[in-house]
Write a protein that holds these residues in place. Sequence first.
Motif, PDB file in Angstrom:
ATOM      1  N   GLU A 100     -10.385  -4.701 -12.609  1.00  0.00           N
ATOM      2  CA  GLU A 100     -10.007  -4.720 -11.351  1.00  0.00           C
ATOM      3  C   GLU A 100     -10.002  -3.612 -10.729  1.00  0.00           C
ATOM      4  N   TRP A 101      -9.302  -2.478 -11.486  1.00  0.00           N
ATOM      5  CA  TRP A 101      -9.145  -1.163 -11.047  1.00  0.00           C
ATOM      6  C   TRP A 101     -10.484  -0.510 -11.366  1.00  0.00           C
ATOM      7  N   ARG A 102     -11.380  -0.703 -12.428  1.00  0.00           N
ATOM      8  CA  ARG A 102     -12.422   0.003 -12.623  1.00  0.00           C
ATOM      9  C   ARG A 102     -13.225  -0.296 -11.276  1.00  0.00           C
ATOM     10  N   ASP A 103     -13.816  -1.633 -10.948  1.00  0.00           N
ATOM     11  CA  ASP A 103     -14.534  -2.185  -9.904  1.00  0.00           C
ATOM     12  C   ASP A 103     -13.973  -1.686  -8.744  1.00  0.00           C
ATOM     13  N   ASP A 104     -12.740  -1.531  -8.245  1.00  0.00           N
ATOM     14  CA  ASP A 104     -12.402  -0.837  -7.194  1.00  0.00           C
ATOM     15  C   ASP A 104     -12.593   0.606  -6.808  1.00  0.00           C
ATOM     16  N   ARG A 128      -9.546   3.042  -2.962  1.00  0.00           N
ATOM     17  CA  ARG A 128      -8.440   3.647  -3.334  1.00  0.00           C
ATOM     18  C   ARG A 128      -7.270   2.934  -2.911  1.00  0.00           C
ATOM     19  N   ARG A 129      -6.599   2.480  -3.858  1.00  0.00           N
ATOM     20  CA  ARG A 129      -5.185   1.842  -3.408  1.00  0.00           C
ATOM     21  C   ARG A 129      -4.136   2.146  -4.612  1.00  0.00           C
ATOM     22  N   ASP A 130      -3.044   2.110  -4.330  1.00  0.00           N
ATOM     23  CA  ASP A 130      -2.109   2.416  -5.506  1.00  0.00           C
ATOM     24  C   ASP A 130      -1.894   1.033  -6.368  1.00  0.00           C
ATOM     25  N   TYR A 131      -2.077   1.097  -7.765  1.00  0.00           N
ATOM     26  CA  TYR A 131      -2.011   0.121  -8.389  1.00  0.00           C
ATOM     27  C   TYR A 131      -0.686   0.170  -9.475  1.00  0.00           C
TER      28      TYR A 131
END
Length: 128
Positions: free
Chosen positions: A89-93, A99-102
Amino acid sequence: MLARLPLPWLLLMAAFATSLIAWETHAVYRIRKLTAAIIAISVLACLGMIAEGRAQDPPHNARQMLVIYSFTWAGAAIGLFWTRRFWFEWRDDRRKGVRRDYVLPRRYKVAMNSTFVVMLILGVLLAG
């Protein structure tokens, strides 16, 4: 126990652990340079562990250090496997420009760390 195996088998274990972490990294990030860097860092880490084992008092031989290296790297790869959905999910975003805080959930942290520590302890016990 496992340190009594012939050296080619131990090298095969270490190569398998290195390929496992490289495959996991490439599956998540899909960046060839990063995958190549992980392989290079893994080989240097293995050689560093062997050198560190010889410098300890009492010294550990290369066979013991290869067993510990193999088990810890396999533990790290298995720990990353549990969190793959989060990283996908991080990679796709990131690729879409979002850009958001994960924040890595606590259950993922526990799974990653406990898998790594259990495999490290198992490697030390089996290196005998």
